[in-house]
Design an enzyme around this catalytic site. Structure first.
Site, PDB file in Angstrom:
ATOM      1  CE  LYS A 168      -3.787   2.474   0.348  1.00 33.20           C
ATOM      2  NZ  LYS A 168      -3.489   3.684   1.092  1.00 33.20           N
ATOM      3  CD  GLU A 175      -3.232   8.133  -4.207  1.00 34.06           C
ATOM      4  OE1 GLU A 175      -3.298   9.038  -3.357  1.00 34.06           O
ATOM      5  OE2 GLU A 175      -3.739   7.002  -4.049  1.00 34.06           O
TER       6      GLU A 175
END
Length: 316
Positions: A168, A175
């Site tokens: 993550k 991102e």
């Protein structure tokens, strides 16, 4: 029909509250606890655990990294052998191994789960990246199956303890870089006077383009609400995972220049005027005689190379 379960959920903010709703829609029994009594189903962590059926009890923790250890420590005194704690927050992956070892001494099983999906996850599902033992994953798999998107993808057992949060972390680093690229492209298009509609240009990329993505869809949503983003301050916070990604890259000697640049760009956004850019302007003036604005003298004053008369604004 998938097997339904009973579980506790600690932290009922934007993510946790929506996850509770999605799980309940899937038929699971969720007893939530939050420090905000208006959101909470239980009066305390102890009350939440007491209301769970015995064997095995499952508690999902969805709180900020800075308080995870305190919450897990309290839960460790309330749960027992065979029970499961899942940390679904944006926690630092290096904390997971020691946390799992501590809980194992009490017979409690532990999973770390990176969760992506934001406020849209309640309807579209959440991407889940899980770290821990396979047997524990199997034990609580109905919960993951209900939270993930419908279809083949959206869930991965990434590896042992820490692997879920590490995955993550890298996800969020990527991102950062994608968002920075869209943002820079948007600024360049806005600066080009011959591009009549930046919003429609972005919109055209949503189908058939190699750079189409959900983030692009969200960018267009923002432009539909405020075409030139005039109502927003140019300030972007970082969640911490961008920093951890760069730190991990340094430890592993892996080059991540785009992710690092995207992180530093967010730091620049917090400055009314960048001191670094003032130094760059000063150095350019020293070696090249480039005109620079003298803020103290007012907007019309432009200083020249040292030793020369100030340049007239029309001569820039």
């Amino acid at each position: 029909m998938e097997r339904t379960m009973q579980m506790g959920l600690v932290g009922l903010g934007k993510m946790g509250g929506n996850m509770r709703a999605r799980l309940r829609l899937a038929g699971h029994t969720v007893i939530g606890f939050d420090t905000d009594p208006e959101l909470s189903d239980a009066e305390s962590l102890a009350d939440m655990v007491e209301r769970l059926d015995t064997g095995p009890r499952v508690v999902w923790v969805m709180v900020p990294d800075r308080v995870v250890d305190a919450v897990v420590a309290e839960l460790a005194g309330l749960l027992g052998t065979g029970d499961v704690i899942i940390d679904g927050g944006n926690s630092k992956w290096t904390h997971d191994g020691p946390r799992a070892q501590m809980l194992a001494r009490a017979g409690i099983e532990y999973l770390d789960c990176g969760v992506s999906g934001g406020v849209w996850g309640i309807t579209q599902g959440y991407a889940l990246m899980v770290g821990g033992e396979e047997g524990t994953v199997v034990k609580v798999r109905p919960i993951f199956d209900s939270l993930k998107p419908a279809g083949e993808f959206g869930f991965v057992h990434a590896g042992g303890h820490g692997a879920g949060h590490f995955a993550k972390m890298v996800h969020n680093g990527i991102e950062y870089a994608i968002m920075e690229a869209y943002a820079e492209g948007w600024e360049l298009l806005e600066a080009a006077g011959h591009v009549s509609s930046v919003r429609e240009t972005f919109n055209s990329w949503r189908e058939g383009s190699v750079i189409k993505s959900w983030l692009l869809d969200l960018a267009v949503n923002a432009l539909n609400e405020d075409e030139h983003l005039e109502r927003l301050a140019g300030y972007a916070e970082d969640s911490g995972e961008g920093r951890w990604t760069v730190e991990a890259a340094l430890d592993l000697a892996v080059p991540v220049p785009n992710i690092a640049n995207a992180l530093f760009a967010r730091f620049v956004s917090r400055q009314d005027e960048s001191p670094a850019m003032r130094m760059i302007a000063a150095m350019r003036n020293q070696f090249g005689g480039h005109a620079v604005k003298d803020v103290a003298a007012g907007p019309e004053h432009v200083a020249s190379r040292p030793g020369e008369e100030p340049a007239h604004p029309a001569e820039q």
